[in-house]
Design a protein around this motif. Structure first.
Motif, mmCIF file in Angstrom:
data_model
loop_
_atom_site.group_PDB
_atom_site.id
_atom_site.type_symbol
_atom_site.label_atom_id
_atom_site.label_comp_id
_atom_site.label_asym_id
_atom_site.label_seq_id
_atom_site.Cartn_x
_atom_site.Cartn_y
_atom_site.Cartn_z
ATOM 1 N N LEU A 106 -3.242 11.245 2.060
ATOM 2 C CA LEU A 106 -3.278 12.004 3.172
ATOM 3 C C LEU A 106 -3.460 13.430 2.949
ATOM 4 C CD1 LEU A 106 -1.007 9.769 5.549
ATOM 5 C CD2 LEU A 106 -3.254 9.622 5.227
ATOM 6 N N LYS A 107 -3.957 14.253 3.821
ATOM 7 C CA LYS A 107 -3.978 15.819 3.778
ATOM 8 C C LYS A 107 -2.635 15.919 4.827
ATOM 9 C CE LYS A 107 -6.322 18.428 6.411
ATOM 10 N NZ LYS A 107 -7.657 19.059 6.969
ATOM 11 N N VAL A 108 -1.895 16.888 4.361
ATOM 12 C CA VAL A 108 -0.610 17.298 5.432
ATOM 13 C C VAL A 108 -1.456 18.023 6.354
ATOM 14 C CG1 VAL A 108 1.343 18.969 5.368
ATOM 15 C CG2 VAL A 108 0.926 17.613 2.979
ATOM 16 N N ASP A 109 -0.936 17.284 7.542
ATOM 17 C CA ASP A 109 -1.506 17.770 8.860
ATOM 18 C C ASP A 109 -0.204 17.445 9.939
ATOM 19 O OD1 ASP A 109 -3.234 18.857 10.755
ATOM 20 O OD2 ASP A 109 -5.043 17.494 10.194
ATOM 21 N N LYS A 110 -0.657 17.469 11.052
ATOM 22 C CA LYS A 110 0.089 16.886 12.397
ATOM 23 C C LYS A 110 0.400 15.475 12.037
ATOM 24 C CE LYS A 110 -1.181 20.640 15.636
ATOM 25 N NZ LYS A 110 -1.674 20.473 17.100
ATOM 26 N N TYR B 229 0.980 -1.194 -0.015
ATOM 27 C CA TYR B 229 -0.272 -0.040 -0.006
ATOM 28 C C TYR B 229 0.890 1.367 -0.057
ATOM 29 C CZ TYR B 229 -3.787 -3.268 0.819
ATOM 30 O OH TYR B 229 -4.646 -4.267 0.570
ATOM 31 N N ILE B 230 0.328 2.136 -0.894
ATOM 32 C CA ILE B 230 1.244 3.459 -0.975
ATOM 33 C C ILE B 230 0.555 4.605 0.016
ATOM 34 C CG2 ILE B 230 1.888 5.291 -2.606
ATOM 35 C CD1 ILE B 230 1.243 3.071 -4.863
ATOM 36 N N ILE B 231 1.540 5.243 0.709
ATOM 37 C CA ILE B 231 1.093 6.160 1.555
ATOM 38 C C ILE B 231 1.610 7.568 0.908
ATOM 39 C CG2 ILE B 231 1.196 7.362 3.867
ATOM 40 C CD1 ILE B 231 -0.262 4.539 3.755
ATOM 41 N N THR B 232 0.816 8.466 0.544
ATOM 42 C CA THR B 232 1.502 9.748 -0.136
ATOM 43 C C THR B 232 0.432 10.885 -0.025
ATOM 44 O OG1 THR B 232 1.813 10.498 -2.322
ATOM 45 C CG2 THR B 232 -0.261 9.231 -2.197
ATOM 46 N N THR B 233 0.620 11.944 -0.170
ATOM 47 C CA THR B 233 -0.077 13.335 -0.171
ATOM 48 C C THR B 233 -0.544 13.893 -1.503
ATOM 49 O OG1 THR B 233 1.936 14.580 -0.149
ATOM 50 C CG2 THR B 233 0.726 14.090 2.054
ATOM 51 N N ASP B 234 0.067 12.888 -2.828
ATOM 52 C CA ASP B 234 -0.029 13.209 -4.152
ATOM 53 C C ASP B 234 -1.334 12.733 -4.710
ATOM 54 O OD1 ASP B 234 0.191 13.664 -6.748
ATOM 55 O OD2 ASP B 234 2.240 12.683 -7.073
ATOM 56 N N LYS B 235 -2.338 13.815 -5.198
ATOM 57 C CA LYS B 235 -3.582 13.522 -5.480
ATOM 58 C C LYS B 235 -3.555 12.753 -6.863
ATOM 59 C CE LYS B 235 -6.395 16.715 -3.012
ATOM 60 N NZ LYS B 235 -6.162 16.010 -1.830
ATOM 61 N N ASP B 236 -2.399 12.654 -7.564
ATOM 62 C CA ASP B 236 -2.330 11.908 -8.835
ATOM 63 C C ASP B 236 -2.521 10.382 -8.452
ATOM 64 O OD1 ASP B 236 -1.928 14.198 -10.196
ATOM 65 O OD2 ASP B 236 0.500 14.000 -10.239
ATOM 66 N N PHE B 237 -2.500 9.989 -7.358
ATOM 67 C CA PHE B 237 -2.608 8.547 -6.966
ATOM 68 C C PHE B 237 -4.035 8.168 -6.888
ATOM 69 C CE2 PHE B 237 1.786 9.045 -6.031
ATOM 70 C CZ PHE B 237 2.479 7.774 -6.453
ATOM 71 N N LEU B 238 -4.853 9.231 -6.957
ATOM 72 C CA LEU B 238 -6.445 8.937 -6.747
ATOM 73 C C LEU B 238 -6.895 7.904 -7.710
ATOM 74 C CD1 LEU B 238 -7.819 12.504 -6.589
ATOM 75 C CD2 LEU B 238 -7.686 10.660 -4.631
ATOM 76 N N LYS B 239 -6.399 7.537 -8.768
ATOM 77 C CA LYS B 239 -6.671 6.323 -9.523
ATOM 78 C C LYS B 239 -6.298 5.028 -9.071
ATOM 79 C CE LYS B 239 -3.090 7.704 -12.774
ATOM 80 N NZ LYS B 239 -2.762 9.049 -13.009
ATOM 81 N N CYS B 240 -5.273 5.055 -8.254
ATOM 82 C CA CYS B 240 -4.708 3.811 -7.769
ATOM 83 C C CYS B 240 -5.498 2.986 -6.579
ATOM 84 C CB CYS B 240 -3.337 3.902 -7.377
ATOM 85 S SG CYS B 240 -2.412 2.503 -6.679
ATOM 86 N N GLU B 241 -6.032 1.991 -6.534
ATOM 87 C CA GLU B 241 -6.836 1.463 -5.414
ATOM 88 C C GLU B 241 -5.784 1.089 -4.261
ATOM 89 O OE1 GLU B 241 -5.483 -2.010 -7.794
ATOM 90 O OE2 GLU B 241 -6.455 -0.114 -8.510
#
Length: 100
Positions: A79-83, A62-74
Protein backbone atom coordinates in the motif's frame (compact mmCIF):
# COMPACT_ATOMS: atom_id res chain seq x y z
CA UNK A 1 -29.05 -11.83 2.74
CA UNK A 2 -28.90 -13.63 -0.60
CA UNK A 3 -27.32 -17.05 -1.01
CA UNK A 4 -24.55 -15.61 -3.26
CA UNK A 5 -23.69 -13.03 -0.62
CA UNK A 6 -23.40 -15.66 2.10
CA UNK A 7 -21.18 -17.92 0.00
CA UNK A 8 -18.85 -15.01 -0.80
CA UNK A 9 -18.49 -14.26 2.92
CA UNK A 10 -17.68 -17.85 3.78
CA UNK A 11 -14.99 -17.95 1.07
CA UNK A 12 -12.50 -15.94 3.14
CA UNK A 13 -13.54 -17.08 6.58
CA UNK A 14 -10.47 -17.07 8.79
CA UNK A 15 -7.88 -16.15 6.13
CA UNK A 16 -4.89 -14.64 7.98
CA UNK A 17 -4.08 -11.01 7.19
CA UNK A 18 -0.57 -10.24 8.45
CA UNK A 19 0.20 -6.57 9.03
CA UNK A 20 3.79 -5.35 8.90
CA UNK A 21 5.06 -3.66 12.07
CA UNK A 22 5.10 -0.25 10.36
CA UNK A 23 1.30 -0.42 9.91
CA UNK A 24 0.33 -0.84 13.56
CA UNK A 25 -1.90 2.25 13.53
CA UNK A 26 -3.65 1.16 10.32
CA UNK A 27 -4.09 -2.33 11.80
CA UNK A 28 -5.75 -0.89 14.93
CA UNK A 29 -8.02 1.21 12.73
CA UNK A 30 -9.24 -1.62 10.47
CA UNK A 31 -8.95 -4.87 12.47
CA UNK A 32 -12.60 -4.91 13.61
CA UNK A 33 -13.76 -4.16 10.06
CA UNK A 34 -11.70 -7.08 8.74
CA UNK A 35 -13.02 -9.41 11.43
CA UNK A 36 -16.59 -8.54 10.40
CA UNK A 37 -15.65 -9.55 6.85
CA UNK A 38 -14.42 -12.91 8.13
CA UNK A 39 -10.65 -12.33 7.96
CA UNK A 40 -8.20 -13.02 10.79
CA UNK A 41 -5.98 -9.89 11.03
CA UNK A 42 -2.92 -9.63 13.26
CA UNK A 43 0.48 -7.93 13.55
CA UNK A 44 3.41 -10.00 12.33
CA UNK A 45 5.32 -11.82 15.05
CA UNK A 46 8.52 -11.47 12.99
CA UNK A 47 10.84 -8.53 12.32
CA UNK A 48 12.66 -9.47 9.11
CA UNK A 49 11.07 -9.48 5.66
CA UNK A 50 12.16 -12.97 4.64
CA UNK A 51 10.74 -14.40 7.88
CA UNK A 52 7.41 -12.66 7.30
CA UNK A 53 7.25 -14.01 3.71
CA UNK A 54 7.95 -17.59 4.81
CA UNK A 55 5.42 -17.30 7.64
CA UNK A 56 2.71 -16.00 5.27
CA UNK A 57 3.33 -18.88 2.88
CA UNK A 58 3.20 -21.44 5.73
CA UNK A 59 -0.11 -20.23 7.15
CA UNK A 60 -1.60 -19.32 3.72
CA UNK A 61 -1.96 -15.68 4.78
CA UNK A 62 -1.54 -12.32 3.07
CA UNK A 63 0.91 -9.61 4.07
CA UNK A 64 -0.16 -5.96 4.27
CA UNK A 65 2.80 -3.60 4.07
CA UNK A 66 4.16 -0.36 2.63
CA UNK A 67 7.62 -1.86 2.10
CA UNK A 68 8.55 -2.22 -1.60
CA UNK A 69 10.95 -5.06 -0.71
CA UNK A 70 7.87 -7.29 -0.70
CA UNK A 71 7.30 -6.82 -4.44
CA UNK A 72 8.78 -10.25 -5.09
CA UNK A 73 6.26 -11.91 -2.74
CA UNK A 74 2.99 -12.99 -4.40
CA UNK A 75 1.23 -12.99 -1.00
CA UNK A 76 2.01 -9.32 -0.27
CA UNK A 77 -0.23 -6.31 -0.75
CA UNK A 78 1.86 -3.17 -0.90
CA UNK A 79 0.00 0.00 0.00
CA UNK A 80 0.96 3.60 -0.55
CA UNK A 81 0.86 5.61 2.68
CA UNK A 82 -2.33 7.63 2.47
CA UNK A 83 -5.51 8.24 4.45
CA UNK A 84 -6.65 5.06 6.18
CA UNK A 85 -9.92 4.95 4.21
CA UNK A 86 -8.07 4.95 0.87
CA UNK A 87 -5.56 2.37 2.09
CA UNK A 88 -8.44 0.17 3.32
CA UNK A 89 -10.25 0.28 -0.03
CA UNK A 90 -7.07 -0.53 -1.97
CA UNK A 91 -6.26 -3.37 0.42
CA UNK A 92 -9.72 -4.93 0.01
CA UNK A 93 -9.60 -4.60 -3.79
CA UNK A 94 -6.23 -6.35 -3.96
CA UNK A 95 -7.32 -9.03 -1.49
CA UNK A 96 -10.38 -9.69 -3.63
CA UNK A 97 -8.20 -10.02 -6.76
CA UNK A 98 -5.80 -12.42 -5.03
CA UNK A 99 -8.64 -14.55 -3.64
CA UNK A 100 -10.48 -14.79 -6.97
Amino acid sequence: MSKNRVSSLVKHEGIPIIFDLSLKGFYNWCRIRLKYLGFNPFITPYKYDHQIMIYARLIQGYIITTDKDFLKCERAIILKVDKYEKMYVKMLKELHEKLS
